[in-house]
Write a protein that holds these residues in place. Structure first.
Motif, PDB file in Angstrom:
ATOM      1  N   TYR A  34       0.832  -1.201   0.000  1.00  0.00           N
ATOM      2  CA  TYR A  34       0.000   0.000   0.000  1.00  0.00           C
ATOM      3  C   TYR A  34       0.867   1.251   0.000  1.00  0.00           C
ATOM      4  N   TYR A  36       0.216   5.236   1.135  1.00  0.00           N
ATOM      5  CA  TYR A  36      -0.652   6.217   1.763  1.00  0.00           C
ATOM      6  C   TYR A  36       0.039   7.582   1.742  1.00  0.00           C
ATOM      7  N   LEU A  44      -4.557   9.450   7.250  1.00  0.00           N
ATOM      8  CA  LEU A  44      -3.897   8.874   6.084  1.00  0.00           C
ATOM      9  C   LEU A  44      -4.903   8.614   4.968  1.00  0.00           C
ATOM     10  N   LEU A  46      -5.423   6.584   1.440  1.00  0.00           N
ATOM     11  CA  LEU A  46      -4.913   5.505   0.609  1.00  0.00           C
ATOM     12  C   LEU A  46      -4.807   5.976  -0.829  1.00  0.00           C
ATOM     13  N   TYR A  49      -2.938   0.427  -3.944  1.00  0.00           N
ATOM     14  CA  TYR A  49      -2.607  -0.833  -3.308  1.00  0.00           C
ATOM     15  C   TYR A  49      -2.376  -1.887  -4.382  1.00  0.00           C
ATOM     16  N   VAL A  51      -2.120  -6.280  -4.809  1.00  0.00           N
ATOM     17  CA  VAL A  51      -2.248  -7.619  -4.233  1.00  0.00           C
ATOM     18  C   VAL A  51      -1.326  -8.612  -4.926  1.00  0.00           C
ATOM     19  N   GLU A  59      -6.834   4.433  -5.782  1.00  0.00           N
ATOM     20  CA  GLU A  59      -7.969   4.843  -4.962  1.00  0.00           C
ATOM     21  C   GLU A  59      -8.415   6.267  -5.250  1.00  0.00           C
TER      22      GLU A  59
END
Lengths: 112, 114
Positions: A34, A36, A44, A46, A49, A51, A59
């Motif tokens: 991630y 931030y 914070l 985002l 991210y 995976v 985001e």
């Protein structure tokens, strides 16, 4: 043991210059990663991210991009920085559900 | 968008006193977590409480969770000057799948005076 490295610690960049912040994780495989951003005195937000390798989710639409070229490497980039990109950038990883995040020490970016 | 909202925004106490911080959130959660941030540093994970748990302890920390009220509290007992920091609650949404995204509140700044 697992560790997370984030660099540089501080960065002063002129408006319009490129940006590359790097984050690497050691001691684990296939972590969720991630990015931030924390504005002064704020919580914070985002930004991105991931995976898995090559999998990036954004985001917030903005002037930044992220990449994950290797399993334990996460890069935050910009082609042309804006004044509003100033802030404290934090990288984090998580082992899985019901674990806490492990954060890097952060990069304080000042765009002048 | 902010999910957790901490209350109060700032808290000043004397060493040895207890500190209580509250957090409210808006949507269903998988778990709720508390973090500490010393000035200019990264965040440190303190404690995680799952949505089916009501209370959890870790050393001098006690966390409660009330899912019916969508709220949590963090109690630090016998505070020390070294506890001075910002404290954030953060939630993992119930419908997030395997991304485990954390949504943070704005934090409570705790000052413990010697």
């Amino acid at each position: 043991s697992q560790t997370i490295h984030q660099w540089p610690a501080t960065l002063v960049q002129p408006v319009g210059s490129p940006l590359s912040l790097e984050c690497t994780v050691e001691g684990t495989s296939n972590p969720n990663l991630y990015w931030y951003r924390q504005a002064a005195g704020r919580g914070l937000q985002l930004l991105f991210y991931s995976v898995g390798i090559g999998q990036i989710s954004s985001e917030v639409p903005q002037n930044l991009s992220a990449s994950r070229p290797q399993d334990r490497q996460f890069i935050l980039s910009s082609k042309k920085l804006l004044l509003s990109d100033s802030g404290f950038y934090l990288c984090a990883w998580i082992r899985g559900a019901n674990y806490g995040y492990t954060f890097g020490s952060g990069t304080r970016l000042t765009v002048v | 968008s902010q999910q957790g909202e901490e209350d109060p925004q700032a808290l000043s106490i004397q060493e040895g006193e207890n500190a209580t911080m509250n957090c409210s959130y808006k949507t269903s959660i998988n778990n709720l977590q508390w973090y500490r941030q010393n000035s200019g540093r990264g965040l440190v994970h303190l404690i995680l409480i799952r949505s089916n748990e009501r209370e959890k302890h870790s050393g001098r920390l006690r966390v409660t969770l009330d899912t019916s009220k969508k709220s949590s509290s963090l109690l630090i007992t016998a505070s020390r000057a070294a506890d001075t920091a910002s404290y954030f609650c953060a939630t993992v949404g119930a419908s997030g799948g395997s991304n485990y995204k954390l949504t943070f509140g704005k934090g409570t700044l705790l000052t413990v005076n010697p």
